[in-house]
Design a protein around this motif. Sequence first.
Motif, PDB file in Angstrom:
ATOM      1  N   THR A 206     -16.942 -37.198  19.825  1.00 16.59           N
ATOM      2  CA  THR A 206     -17.426 -38.565  19.634  1.00 16.59           C
ATOM      3  C   THR A 206     -16.638 -39.207  18.506  1.00 16.59           C
ATOM      4  OG1 THR A 206     -19.628 -37.839  20.314  1.00 16.59           O
ATOM      5  CG2 THR A 206     -19.464 -39.994  19.297  1.00 16.59           C
ATOM      6  N   ASP A 207     -15.798 -40.146  18.863  1.00 18.98           N
ATOM      7  CA  ASP A 207     -14.841 -40.735  17.931  1.00 18.98           C
ATOM      8  C   ASP A 207     -15.452 -41.964  17.250  1.00 18.98           C
ATOM      9  OD1 ASP A 207     -12.653 -41.608  16.564  1.00 18.98           O
ATOM     10  OD2 ASP A 207     -11.331 -41.751  18.308  1.00 18.98           O
ATOM     11  N   THR A 208     -15.629 -41.892  15.943  1.00 17.60           N
ATOM     12  CA  THR A 208     -16.167 -43.029  15.187  1.00 17.60           C
ATOM     13  C   THR A 208     -15.092 -44.058  14.855  1.00 17.60           C
ATOM     14  OG1 THR A 208     -15.758 -42.032  13.016  1.00 17.60           O
ATOM     15  CG2 THR A 208     -17.850 -41.484  14.104  1.00 17.60           C
ATOM     16  N   GLY A 209     -13.820 -43.667  15.022  1.00 16.04           N
ATOM     17  CA  GLY A 209     -12.721 -44.544  14.619  1.00 16.04           C
ATOM     18  C   GLY A 209     -12.422 -44.467  13.138  1.00 16.04           C
ATOM     19  N   LYS A 210     -13.149 -43.631  12.417  1.00 20.77           N
ATOM     20  CA  LYS A 210     -12.953 -43.489  10.968  1.00 20.77           C
ATOM     21  C   LYS A 210     -12.650 -42.040  10.602  1.00 20.77           C
ATOM     22  CE  LYS A 210     -14.038 -47.829  10.262  1.00 20.77           C
ATOM     23  NZ  LYS A 210     -13.047 -48.817   9.806  1.00 20.77           N
ATOM     24  N   GLU A 211     -12.032 -41.334  11.528  1.00 23.31           N
ATOM     25  CA  GLU A 211     -11.739 -39.921  11.322  1.00 23.31           C
ATOM     26  C   GLU A 211     -10.420 -39.744  10.565  1.00 23.31           C
ATOM     27  OE1 GLU A 211     -14.120 -37.985  12.527  1.00 23.31           O
ATOM     28  OE2 GLU A 211     -15.091 -39.425  13.874  1.00 23.31           O
ATOM     29  N   LEU A 212     -10.262 -38.567   9.975  1.00 21.37           N
ATOM     30  CA  LEU A 212      -9.003 -38.219   9.337  1.00 21.37           C
ATOM     31  C   LEU A 212      -7.913 -38.035  10.390  1.00 21.37           C
ATOM     32  CD1 LEU A 212     -10.381 -35.515   6.887  1.00 21.37           C
ATOM     33  CD2 LEU A 212      -9.349 -37.676   6.183  1.00 21.37           C
ATOM     34  N   PRO A 213      -6.676 -38.407  10.091  1.00 17.49           N
ATOM     35  CA  PRO A 213      -5.593 -38.162  11.055  1.00 17.49           C
ATOM     36  C   PRO A 213      -5.430 -36.681  11.363  1.00 17.49           C
ATOM     37  CG  PRO A 213      -4.718 -38.918   8.929  1.00 17.49           C
ATOM     38  CD  PRO A 213      -6.205 -39.125   8.890  1.00 17.49           C
ATOM     39  N   GLU A 214      -5.732 -35.821  10.399  1.00 15.84           N
ATOM     40  CA  GLU A 214      -5.642 -34.377  10.628  1.00 15.84           C
ATOM     41  C   GLU A 214      -6.602 -33.915  11.718  1.00 15.84           C
ATOM     42  OE1 GLU A 214      -5.149 -34.669   6.017  1.00 15.84           O
ATOM     43  OE2 GLU A 214      -5.980 -35.874   7.646  1.00 15.84           O
ATOM     44  N   VAL A 215      -7.725 -34.615  11.867  1.00  9.70           N
ATOM     45  CA  VAL A 215      -8.702 -34.253  12.900  1.00  9.70           C
ATOM     46  C   VAL A 215      -8.101 -34.462  14.286  1.00  9.70           C
ATOM     47  CG1 VAL A 215     -10.887 -34.951  13.981  1.00  9.70           C
ATOM     48  CG2 VAL A 215     -10.767 -34.616  11.504  1.00  9.70           C
ATOM     49  N   TYR A 216      -7.467 -35.617  14.495  1.00 12.97           N
ATOM     50  CA  TYR A 216      -6.870 -35.893  15.804  1.00 12.97           C
ATOM     51  C   TYR A 216      -5.739 -34.909  16.106  1.00 12.97           C
ATOM     52  CZ  TYR A 216      -9.352 -40.338  15.289  1.00 12.97           C
ATOM     53  OH  TYR A 216     -10.316 -41.295  15.115  1.00 12.97           O
ATOM     54  N   GLU A 217      -4.969 -34.553  15.085  1.00 16.94           N
ATOM     55  CA  GLU A 217      -3.874 -33.591  15.278  1.00 16.94           C
ATOM     56  C   GLU A 217      -4.439 -32.238  15.710  1.00 16.94           C
ATOM     57  OE1 GLU A 217      -1.218 -30.312  14.306  1.00 16.94           O
ATOM     58  OE2 GLU A 217      -3.082 -30.757  13.216  1.00 16.94           O
ATOM     59  N   TYR A 218      -5.525 -31.817  15.082  1.00 17.28           N
ATOM     60  CA  TYR A 218      -6.126 -30.514  15.408  1.00 17.28           C
ATOM     61  C   TYR A 218      -6.738 -30.530  16.809  1.00 17.28           C
ATOM     62  CZ  TYR A 218      -8.421 -26.053  14.478  1.00 17.28           C
ATOM     63  OH  TYR A 218      -8.810 -24.733  14.510  1.00 17.28           O
ATOM     64  N   LEU A 219      -7.378 -31.628  17.169  1.00 18.04           N
ATOM     65  CA  LEU A 219      -7.940 -31.731  18.510  1.00 18.04           C
ATOM     66  C   LEU A 219      -6.842 -31.653  19.565  1.00 18.04           C
ATOM     67  CD1 LEU A 219     -10.620 -34.542  18.005  1.00 18.04           C
ATOM     68  CD2 LEU A 219     -11.051 -32.103  18.337  1.00 18.04           C
ATOM     69  N   GLY A 220      -5.689 -32.227  19.263  1.00 18.84           N
ATOM     70  CA  GLY A 220      -4.559 -32.148  20.184  1.00 18.84           C
ATOM     71  C   GLY A 220      -4.102 -30.719  20.381  1.00 18.84           C
ATOM     72  N   ARG A 221      -4.045 -29.946  19.292  1.00 17.71           N
ATOM     73  CA  ARG A 221      -3.648 -28.544  19.401  1.00 17.71           C
ATOM     74  C   ARG A 221      -4.698 -27.740  20.165  1.00 17.71           C
ATOM     75  NH1 ARG A 221      -2.855 -25.507  14.610  1.00 17.71           N
ATOM     76  NH2 ARG A 221      -3.730 -27.060  13.190  1.00 17.71           N
ATOM     77  N   LEU A 222      -5.963 -28.071  19.945  1.00 19.15           N
ATOM     78  CA  LEU A 222      -7.044 -27.382  20.638  1.00 19.15           C
ATOM     79  C   LEU A 222      -6.997 -27.665  22.138  1.00 19.15           C
ATOM     80  CD1 LEU A 222      -9.536 -25.585  20.390  1.00 19.15           C
ATOM     81  CD2 LEU A 222     -10.887 -27.624  19.869  1.00 19.15           C
ATOM     82  N   GLU A 223      -6.689 -28.902  22.505  1.00 16.36           N
ATOM     83  CA  GLU A 223      -6.525 -29.238  23.921  1.00 16.36           C
ATOM     84  C   GLU A 223      -5.438 -28.369  24.564  1.00 16.36           C
ATOM     85  OE1 GLU A 223      -7.696 -33.819  24.998  1.00 16.36           O
ATOM     86  OE2 GLU A 223      -5.719 -33.460  24.130  1.00 16.36           O
ATOM     87  N   GLY A 224      -4.348 -28.164  23.836  1.00 17.68           N
ATOM     88  CA  GLY A 224      -3.261 -27.333  24.349  1.00 17.68           C
ATOM     89  C   GLY A 224      -3.726 -25.917  24.619  1.00 17.68           C
ATOM     90  N   PHE A 225      -4.542 -25.372  23.734  1.00 17.66           N
ATOM     91  CA  PHE A 225      -5.040 -24.011  23.935  1.00 17.66           C
ATOM     92  C   PHE A 225      -6.012 -23.958  25.106  1.00 17.66           C
ATOM     93  CE2 PHE A 225      -8.289 -20.788  23.462  1.00 17.66           C
ATOM     94  CZ  PHE A 225      -7.533 -19.638  23.300  1.00 17.66           C
ATOM     95  N   LEU A 226      -6.925 -24.915  25.170  1.00 17.53           N
ATOM     96  CA  LEU A 226      -7.945 -24.909  26.217  1.00 17.53           C
ATOM     97  C   LEU A 226      -7.363 -25.200  27.596  1.00 17.53           C
ATOM     98  CD1 LEU A 226     -10.765 -26.896  24.342  1.00 17.53           C
ATOM     99  CD2 LEU A 226     -10.672 -24.419  24.736  1.00 17.53           C
ATOM    100  N   GLY A 227      -6.234 -25.902  27.619  1.00 19.23           N
ATOM    101  CA  GLY A 227      -5.618 -26.241  28.883  1.00 19.23           C
ATOM    102  C   GLY A 227      -6.372 -27.306  29.650  1.00 19.23           C
ATOM    103  N   GLN A 228      -7.120 -28.113  28.931  1.00 15.91           N
ATOM    104  CA  GLN A 228      -7.846 -29.206  29.566  1.00 15.91           C
ATOM    105  C   GLN A 228      -8.093 -30.294  28.524  1.00 15.91           C
ATOM    106  OE1 GLN A 228     -11.496 -26.577  30.171  1.00 15.91           O
ATOM    107  NE2 GLN A 228     -12.518 -28.539  29.803  1.00 15.91           N
ATOM    108  N   PRO A 229      -8.230 -31.533  28.964  1.00 15.30           N
ATOM    109  CA  PRO A 229      -8.458 -32.619  28.000  1.00 15.30           C
ATOM    110  C   PRO A 229      -9.848 -32.554  27.391  1.00 15.30           C
ATOM    111  CG  PRO A 229      -8.601 -33.442  30.244  1.00 15.30           C
ATOM    112  CD  PRO A 229      -8.133 -32.017  30.346  1.00 15.30           C
ATOM    113  N   ILE A 230      -9.947 -33.026  26.167  1.00 16.09           N
ATOM    114  CA  ILE A 230     -11.247 -33.183  25.501  1.00 16.09           C
ATOM    115  C   ILE A 230     -11.750 -34.584  25.815  1.00 16.09           C
ATOM    116  CG2 ILE A 230     -12.399 -33.330  23.257  1.00 16.09           C
ATOM    117  CD1 ILE A 230     -10.255 -31.286  22.261  1.00 16.09           C
TER     118      ILE A 230
END
Length: 278
Positions: free
Chosen positions: A38-62
């Motif tokens: 749930t994106d508030t639009g006020k997240e740290l840029p590091e959060v989006y970077e980590y979610l991107g890496r997690l998507e790569g591991f899971l092999g599916q979009p969040i």
Amino acid sequence: MNVKEKHVLGLSGGRDSAALAVYMRQHYPNIEVEYFFTDTGKELPEVYEYLGRLEGFLGQPIHMLNPDRDFDFWLKQYNDFLPSVQTRWCTRQLKLRPFEIWVRPMLEEGMRIYSYVAIRGDEEYREGYSSKKENLIVKLPFKEAGIDKAGVLDILDGAGLGLPKYYSWRTRSGCTFCFFQQKIEWVRLMERHPAAFEEAKTYEKNAVDHGSPFTWSQGESLEELTKPERVRQIKEDHEHRLARQKNKSQPNPLRSDSEPLDIDDLYGKAKVCLACHK
């Protein structure tokens, strides 16, 4: 009659929920889990970077749940009063409400929804999202398996993900101006993300001008906190706390590197919001 089922796991951008996503992928590959943020639009840029890496591991979009009304909208609805520990309207409106809107049609259709929450085995059960709907079922896999903080770190290391980059200076996810931050975290936000810090100062000044009884950091404004002598005092206090904690801590023989100290280990456990910080 077969009841349709859906399995969902909310990610905060933090350590524990990421580890639970990895755990479910590895140990329950037969369960089709939908991961959401749930994106508030006020997240740290590091959060989006980590979610991107997690998507790569899971092999599916969040699945990204964006609130239909942003922080600025709700701030006006609450008469420009900042959210606080006493009045957590940000979690209610920007995290829980979008989730409720998303699952409500499915629940009303009679679907059974399993929601997986990352409460660890070494934590007391802290009530997170509760529902009056009997077909929304909360599951606590880490609690059931007895997986603790060290286990979470091992899961993330084993997956090649490690910790989110913000763990080098802040040990909680959530909005850049989260009121649960300790003063050392505010100082580090000022140093690493000055634009986000200035935005928080603007929100605070506007709220105080409108009579809000709260400041972001308890007992002082961000303007006061940024004074050089105050910054120096906060850093010195943090270093003293860090030294005391390290002297008390027993090394973990099972981990070659020292486990990262959580901010809350130094300043006392905060009753944080599960939707934001797990």
